[in-house]
Design a protein around this motif. Sequence first.
Motif, PDB file in Angstrom:
ATOM      1  N   ARG A 371      39.801  45.352  43.479  1.00  0.00           N
ATOM      2  CA  ARG A 371      40.906  45.127  44.421  1.00  0.00           C
ATOM      3  C   ARG A 371      41.972  44.220  43.800  1.00  0.00           C
ATOM      4  O   ARG A 371      43.150  44.485  43.844  1.00  0.00           O
ATOM      5  N   LYS A 372      41.498  43.136  43.165  1.00  0.00           N
ATOM      6  CA  LYS A 372      42.448  42.179  42.570  1.00  0.00           C
ATOM      7  C   LYS A 372      43.135  42.792  41.343  1.00  0.00           C
ATOM      8  O   LYS A 372      44.274  42.468  41.032  1.00  0.00           O
ATOM      9  N   SER A 373      42.408  43.662  40.655  1.00  0.00           N
ATOM     10  CA  SER A 373      42.982  44.168  39.403  1.00  0.00           C
ATOM     11  C   SER A 373      44.172  45.092  39.673  1.00  0.00           C
ATOM     12  O   SER A 373      45.042  45.243  38.816  1.00  0.00           O
ATOM     13  N   LEU A 374      44.227  45.673  40.877  1.00  0.00           N
ATOM     14  CA  LEU A 374      45.405  46.497  41.218  1.00  0.00           C
ATOM     15  C   LEU A 374      46.672  45.654  41.175  1.00  0.00           C
ATOM     16  O   LEU A 374      47.710  46.084  40.695  1.00  0.00           O
ATOM     17  N   ILE A 375      46.550  44.402  41.681  1.00  0.00           N
ATOM     18  CA  ILE A 375      47.728  43.510  41.701  1.00  0.00           C
ATOM     19  C   ILE A 375      48.063  43.067  40.279  1.00  0.00           C
ATOM     20  O   ILE A 375      49.217  43.076  39.863  1.00  0.00           O
ATOM     21  N   SER A 390      41.587  52.749  34.563  1.00  0.00           N
ATOM     22  CA  SER A 390      40.866  53.834  35.254  1.00  0.00           C
ATOM     23  C   SER A 390      40.175  53.209  36.453  1.00  0.00           C
ATOM     24  O   SER A 390      38.971  52.953  36.421  1.00  0.00           O
ATOM     25  N   PHE A 391      40.932  52.947  37.504  1.00  0.00           N
ATOM     26  CA  PHE A 391      40.414  52.186  38.635  1.00  0.00           C
ATOM     27  C   PHE A 391      39.211  52.833  39.312  1.00  0.00           C
ATOM     28  O   PHE A 391      38.388  52.158  39.892  1.00  0.00           O
ATOM     29  N   SER A 392      39.106  54.165  39.244  1.00  0.00           N
ATOM     30  CA  SER A 392      38.029  54.823  39.990  1.00  0.00           C
ATOM     31  C   SER A 392      36.696  54.760  39.252  1.00  0.00           C
ATOM     32  O   SER A 392      35.664  55.090  39.810  1.00  0.00           O
ATOM     33  N   LYS A 393      36.714  54.365  38.003  1.00  0.00           N
ATOM     34  CA  LYS A 393      35.456  54.315  37.248  1.00  0.00           C
ATOM     35  C   LYS A 393      34.749  52.981  37.512  1.00  0.00           C
ATOM     36  O   LYS A 393      35.377  51.932  37.543  1.00  0.00           O
ATOM     37  N   ASP A 394      33.405  53.067  37.689  1.00  0.00           N
ATOM     38  CA  ASP A 394      32.626  51.852  37.935  1.00  0.00           C
ATOM     39  C   ASP A 394      32.099  51.258  36.644  1.00  0.00           C
ATOM     40  O   ASP A 394      32.135  50.051  36.431  1.00  0.00           O
ATOM     41  N   SER A 395      31.580  52.136  35.786  1.00  0.00           N
ATOM     42  CA  SER A 395      30.868  51.606  34.616  1.00  0.00           C
ATOM     43  C   SER A 395      31.844  51.073  33.565  1.00  0.00           C
ATOM     44  O   SER A 395      32.864  51.700  33.266  1.00  0.00           O
ATOM     45  N   ILE A 396      31.514  49.912  33.024  1.00  0.00           N
ATOM     46  CA  ILE A 396      32.385  49.298  32.013  1.00  0.00           C
ATOM     47  C   ILE A 396      32.381  50.156  30.750  1.00  0.00           C
ATOM     48  O   ILE A 396      33.391  50.291  30.051  1.00  0.00           O
ATOM     49  N   LYS A 397      31.216  50.808  30.489  1.00  0.00           N
ATOM     50  CA  LYS A 397      31.094  51.637  29.282  1.00  0.00           C
ATOM     51  C   LYS A 397      32.106  52.797  29.365  1.00  0.00           C
ATOM     52  O   LYS A 397      32.840  53.068  28.414  1.00  0.00           O
ATOM     53  N   ALA A 398      32.146  53.443  30.536  1.00  0.00           N
ATOM     54  CA  ALA A 398      33.064  54.585  30.708  1.00  0.00           C
ATOM     55  C   ALA A 398      34.508  54.124  30.555  1.00  0.00           C
ATOM     56  O   ALA A 398      35.338  54.815  29.956  1.00  0.00           O
ATOM     57  N   THR A 411      42.043  45.211  25.358  1.00  0.00           N
ATOM     58  CA  THR A 411      41.437  45.566  26.647  1.00  0.00           C
ATOM     59  C   THR A 411      41.167  44.278  27.417  1.00  0.00           C
ATOM     60  O   THR A 411      40.622  43.313  26.857  1.00  0.00           O
ATOM     61  N   LEU A 412      41.609  44.267  28.676  1.00  0.00           N
ATOM     62  CA  LEU A 412      41.331  43.121  29.541  1.00  0.00           C
ATOM     63  C   LEU A 412      40.122  43.476  30.378  1.00  0.00           C
ATOM     64  O   LEU A 412      40.072  44.571  30.952  1.00  0.00           O
ATOM     65  N   ILE A 413      39.148  42.584  30.448  1.00  0.00           N
ATOM     66  CA  ILE A 413      37.968  42.865  31.276  1.00  0.00           C
ATOM     67  C   ILE A 413      37.916  41.832  32.408  1.00  0.00           C
ATOM     68  O   ILE A 413      37.926  40.616  32.167  1.00  0.00           O
ATOM     69  N   PHE A 414      37.882  42.381  33.612  1.00  0.00           N
ATOM     70  CA  PHE A 414      38.006  41.546  34.800  1.00  0.00           C
ATOM     71  C   PHE A 414      36.805  41.820  35.702  1.00  0.00           C
ATOM     72  O   PHE A 414      36.711  42.879  36.320  1.00  0.00           O
ATOM     73  N   GLY A 415      35.845  40.869  35.735  1.00  0.00           N
ATOM     74  CA  GLY A 415      34.632  41.068  36.531  1.00  0.00           C
ATOM     75  C   GLY A 415      34.514  40.013  37.623  1.00  0.00           C
ATOM     76  O   GLY A 415      35.417  39.201  37.826  1.00  0.00           O
ATOM     77  N   GLN A 416      33.337  40.039  38.307  1.00  0.00           N
ATOM     78  CA  GLN A 416      33.073  39.124  39.406  1.00  0.00           C
ATOM     79  C   GLN A 416      33.182  37.671  38.953  1.00  0.00           C
ATOM     80  O   GLN A 416      33.810  36.829  39.607  1.00  0.00           O
ATOM     81  N   LYS A 417      32.561  37.369  37.799  1.00  0.00           N
ATOM     82  CA  LYS A 417      32.521  36.008  37.276  1.00  0.00           C
ATOM     83  C   LYS A 417      33.954  35.509  36.994  1.00  0.00           C
ATOM     84  O   LYS A 417      34.334  34.411  37.389  1.00  0.00           O
ATOM     85  N   GLU A 418      34.742  36.355  36.326  1.00  0.00           N
ATOM     86  CA  GLU A 418      36.124  35.984  35.975  1.00  0.00           C
ATOM     87  C   GLU A 418      36.952  35.769  37.245  1.00  0.00           C
ATOM     88  O   GLU A 418      37.769  34.858  37.314  1.00  0.00           O
ATOM     89  N   LEU A 419      36.663  36.612  38.242  1.00  0.00           N
ATOM     90  CA  LEU A 419      37.396  36.501  39.510  1.00  0.00           C
ATOM     91  C   LEU A 419      37.177  35.116  40.125  1.00  0.00           C
ATOM     92  O   LEU A 419      38.113  34.439  40.558  1.00  0.00           O
ATOM     93  N   LEU A 420      35.891  34.675  40.120  1.00  0.00           N
ATOM     94  CA  LEU A 420      35.558  33.374  40.708  1.00  0.00           C
ATOM     95  C   LEU A 420      36.131  32.226  39.892  1.00  0.00           C
ATOM     96  O   LEU A 420      36.594  31.232  40.431  1.00  0.00           O
ATOM     97  N   GLU A 421      36.158  32.408  38.551  1.00  0.00           N
ATOM     98  CA  GLU A 421      36.594  31.301  37.697  1.00  0.00           C
ATOM     99  C   GLU A 421      38.092  31.307  37.416  1.00  0.00           C
ATOM    100  O   GLU A 421      38.610  30.407  36.757  1.00  0.00           O
ATOM    101  N   GLY A 422      38.785  32.356  37.873  1.00  0.00           N
ATOM    102  CA  GLY A 422      40.242  32.448  37.605  1.00  0.00           C
ATOM    103  C   GLY A 422      40.529  32.723  36.140  1.00  0.00           C
ATOM    104  O   GLY A 422      41.545  32.262  35.601  1.00  0.00           O
TER     105      GLY A 422
END
Length: 457
Positions: A371-375, A390-398, A411-422
């Motif tokens: 959700r945040k990565s759309l912004i 590729s917003f519709s893909k779940d797997s990081i590998k894909a 490549t920017l990787i944005f996960g749960q942990k990064e979201l919490l830590e800013g």
Amino acid sequence: MSRKKKFTKKIELKKAETKEVLQPKPKSAKETPQLVRGMKDILPAEQPYFEFIRNTLENFAKDYNYEKIDPPILEDTALFVRGTGKYTDIVEKEMFSFLDQGGDNLSLRPEFTPSIARAYINHGMLNLPQPIKLYSTGPVFRHERPQAGRLRQFHQFNYDILGDSHSVLDAEMILMANKIFEKLGLAVSMQINSIGCSSCRDSYKVKLTDYYRSMRSKLCENCKSRLARNALRLLDCKEESCLALRSGAPQILDHLDEDCKNHFTRTLEYLDETNVAYNLNPYLVRGLDYYNRTVFEVWPEEGTSGAQDALAAGGRYDKLVEILGGRPTPAIGFAAGIERVISRLRSLNIVPPAKERGEIFLAQLGESARRKSLILFNDLINQGFGVSASFSKDSIKAQLEVANRLGVKITLIFGQKELLEGTIIVRDMDAGVQEIVDQKKLVGFLKRKLGKEQALT
Ligand code: HAM
């Protein structure tokens, strides 16, 4: 039946055909509707060719001070009947014409030139400093027998100069046509002729008709009927039997009046000042009624059978504006057929220059990060970065597979942990290393990394 009656009959037939079209034959609901014959989809793989050709031709237009005009695709049928010519193949056999709901007889444009002349008159361009240099591009429709190099919907790129009769412009046009193909990487042969003005042509046509009439029995069926209407058209017949007779035919260049001869001589003299090689082709007559004086075609250098393979073609049309009700306005122009250029590039294995490498791929992991990565995606685009995701893909590998396929630099990787830590993970795809960056500092970091500090401020 008189011609007028024939034309009215044709329209009546069209009316009946239109009704039929409005009540299509029932087909199985499961059957996929097919492409209309002679039309084609331009798939993503072919788009880089279109882009390459359009960009190259547009750059030329700008360098040579042409301005863009977009006439509508749909015009009054009468524009082409009067402009292109009532007895041309285009008007007699090839137009997609129909009556609309209001009863107007309309046609999909079979060429641009009459529309350009109409627009010149409609918008009072005569009152602007002359000459007017216009370029135009888009689809064109001709109901021809589909075959290699002949589509029913194809695309043209047109250049036209209106309001000046100077022979140096004839040379400028031919030079530009030649340079365009040089830029596209295609070797071409410039075919040039003069068909004089209507009075030189009238006396020449009498001689030509006399010549062919004496051997009428040896002509193909098409030419037998053309002979009565316009003997000039016999010169571009491709039938063996007619080609054999052509070499003995009188040549128009021997029948030009003083003014037309001088105009053509001067055109060739200007051309001789350039390094453009050309072939004087006494049989080049063009199939459209409005041409006069200089006519030319650009043929691929080898393996050509002539007009059918022309990559571009044009000439002077000094009377067209007047024919359409405007003030006398000399003009000249030509059009390149984009699909023909593409098929020539392909046959020579010439590929369009590769697109610039993508900059950034944004990968996300988990619903909240998505959700945040759309912004974030939108912010980065607004900052001027080239970003994909590729917003519709779940797997990081894909997602990393897509990033690899696109060949991005970062490549920017944005996960749960990064979201919490800013924060966000920035992976350098070439070096294969990654670092964690504070989200607030991300834009500056990316600018430095991609060497864009100056450009994106
Ligand atoms: P044209 O010779 O009829 O001239 O067409 C120009 C170019 O369009 C041809 O040289 C060819 O490359 C392409 N072309 C024509 N018919 C087809 C087709 N059925 N399928 C694919 N490509 C085709 C004109 O249209 C003039 N209005 C050109 C002009 C502009 N004269 C003055 N200004």
